[in-house]
Design a protein around this motif. Structure first.
Motif, short mmCIF file in Angstrom:
data_model
loop_
_atom_site.label_atom_id
_atom_site.label_comp_id
_atom_site.label_asym_id
_atom_site.label_seq_id
_atom_site.Cartn_x
_atom_site.Cartn_y
_atom_site.Cartn_z
N ALA A 142 48.43 64.12 83.73
CA ALA A 142 48.00 63.49 82.48
C ALA A 142 49.19 62.97 81.69
O ALA A 142 50.28 63.55 81.71
CB ALA A 142 47.22 64.50 81.64
N ARG A 146 39.93 62.41 73.23
CA ARG A 146 41.37 62.55 73.46
C ARG A 146 41.97 61.21 73.91
O ARG A 146 43.08 60.86 73.52
CB ARG A 146 41.63 63.64 74.49
CG ARG A 146 43.11 63.92 74.72
CD ARG A 146 43.33 65.12 75.62
NE ARG A 146 43.29 66.37 74.89
CZ ARG A 146 42.40 67.33 75.07
NH1 ARG A 146 41.44 67.18 75.98
NH2 ARG A 146 42.43 68.44 74.36
N ALA A 158 47.81 68.73 82.79
CA ALA A 158 46.43 68.54 82.33
C ALA A 158 46.27 69.10 80.93
O ALA A 158 46.93 70.07 80.55
CB ALA A 158 45.45 69.21 83.29
N PHE A 159 45.39 68.47 80.17
CA PHE A 159 45.02 68.98 78.85
C PHE A 159 43.92 70.02 79.02
O PHE A 159 42.87 69.74 79.62
CB PHE A 159 44.53 67.84 77.95
CG PHE A 159 45.58 66.81 77.65
CD1 PHE A 159 46.58 67.08 76.74
CD2 PHE A 159 45.56 65.57 78.27
CE1 PHE A 159 47.56 66.13 76.46
CE2 PHE A 159 46.52 64.61 77.99
CZ PHE A 159 47.52 64.90 77.08
N GLU A 160 44.14 71.21 78.51
CA GLU A 160 43.13 72.26 78.61
C GLU A 160 43.48 73.37 77.61
O GLU A 160 44.59 73.91 77.64
CB GLU A 160 43.05 72.83 80.03
CG GLU A 160 42.08 73.97 80.21
CD GLU A 160 40.68 73.63 79.76
OE1 GLU A 160 40.20 74.30 78.82
OE2 GLU A 160 40.08 72.71 80.33
N TRP A 213 40.04 63.96 80.64
CA TRP A 213 40.27 64.99 79.63
C TRP A 213 39.58 64.68 78.30
O TRP A 213 39.99 65.15 77.26
CB TRP A 213 41.77 65.19 79.44
CG TRP A 213 42.41 65.66 80.72
CD1 TRP A 213 42.38 66.92 81.25
CD2 TRP A 213 43.14 64.86 81.67
NE1 TRP A 213 43.03 66.95 82.45
CE2 TRP A 213 43.52 65.71 82.74
CE3 TRP A 213 43.52 63.52 81.71
CZ2 TRP A 213 44.25 65.26 83.83
CZ3 TRP A 213 44.24 63.06 82.80
CH2 TRP A 213 44.61 63.92 83.84
#
Length: 280
Positions: free
Chosen positions: A242, A266, A142-144, A262
């Protein structure tokens, strides 16, 4: 503490958002650079570094009209043919076939009890990512930007698992993709938690060629249920990995990019990045 990389990513994210919102007016480099409070030359270098292409070419690709053009030209037969016959360029991911092993019903039900999960953090062209793996494959990406929030989201997926912050080979093979290293594609494996329907949808996403787009309706047809567009959308929205499972390549029939877990900016950034890589 915010790093220079974070500052640069946020600048490019702001630029991408501005381009997506204002593409009809075709904003020039000077206009965008002024909004970011940096020089035009600095902006061009920064954009090339993060997006791999010029702001002008990126603007051309992410426009909705261009997306509509792709959809209009991409008939189902051509789509299937493109996937089956492949492309000549090694910079495309048409041949990415991730080995998917779904978790057993017991693993799915008990929230990952007895699962040992390694996780680590890395930087990508689209911001910070968290990637996690079991001994069978990557189970989460995941993008975070916030590591604390990223880990909390991970543990919510597997509340009963045992976690260790450790970068392993499975994660490394997956992260090579962000470096344009396609040599490790055959080594990528996924260990997913999902229903049979979700696994079928996620597997169909892998058939969307790199740099191409599809629609929810097309995915529904591929899995043999043309009336399941809404259910397909829900399954895509539940994608736990993702980028590797490219849910960002699915857009609305109207040509608009639609939602993304996300962030819409993006999503536009990834679509544009893939488009410029596949059409240098």
């Amino acid at each position: 503490m915010e790093t220079q990389a974070d500052i640069n990513y946020n600048r490019i994210a702001e630029a991408i958002e501005y381009i997506v919102v204002n593409f009809k007016s075709q904003p020039n480099i000077d206009e965008i650079a002024e909004r970011l409070h940096i020089s035009s030359s600095h902006f061009k270098r920064l954009f090339m570094e993060w997006a791999g292409t010029s702001p002008k070419k990126f603007l051309q690709y992410v426009s909705v009209e261009y997306a509509k053009k792709i959809l209009k030209e991409e008939q189902a037969t051509l789509f299937d043919t493109a996937y089956e016959t492949g492309f000549s360029s090694t910079s495309r991911l048409h041949d990415l076939f991730v080995n998917i092993e779904g978790m057993t019903p017991a693993e799915y039900k008990n929230g990952g009890r007895n699962l040992a999960i390694n996780y680590s953090f890395a930087e990508s062209p689209f911001g910070s990512v968290i990637v996690a793996s079991t001994n069978k494959g990557v189970c989460y990406m995941a993008f975070e930007d916030d590591e604390g929030k990223a880990f909390k989201n991970l543990t919510s997926q597997f509340p009963n698992a045992i976690f260790q912050r450790k970068l392993d080979l499975l994660q490394q093979n997956a992260l090579f993709i962000f470096q344009n290293d396609w040599n490790k594609l055959n080594d990528i494996k996924l260990h997913l938690k999902g229903t049979d329907f979700q696994l079928k949808v996620w597997e169909s996403l892998l058939k969307i060629p790199f740099g191409k787009l599809s629609t929810y309706g097309s995915i529904a047809q591929q899995i043999g249920n043309s009336k399941a567009s809404r259910a397909v959308g829900t399954a895509i929205g539940s994608n736990p990995v993702a980028f590797l499972i490219p849910c960002h390549r699915v857009i609305q029939t109207s040509g608009t990019f639609g939602n993304y877990m996300w962030g819409g900016v993006r999503k536009a950034m990834i679509i544009g990045w893939e488009g410029t890589k596949s059409n240098p």
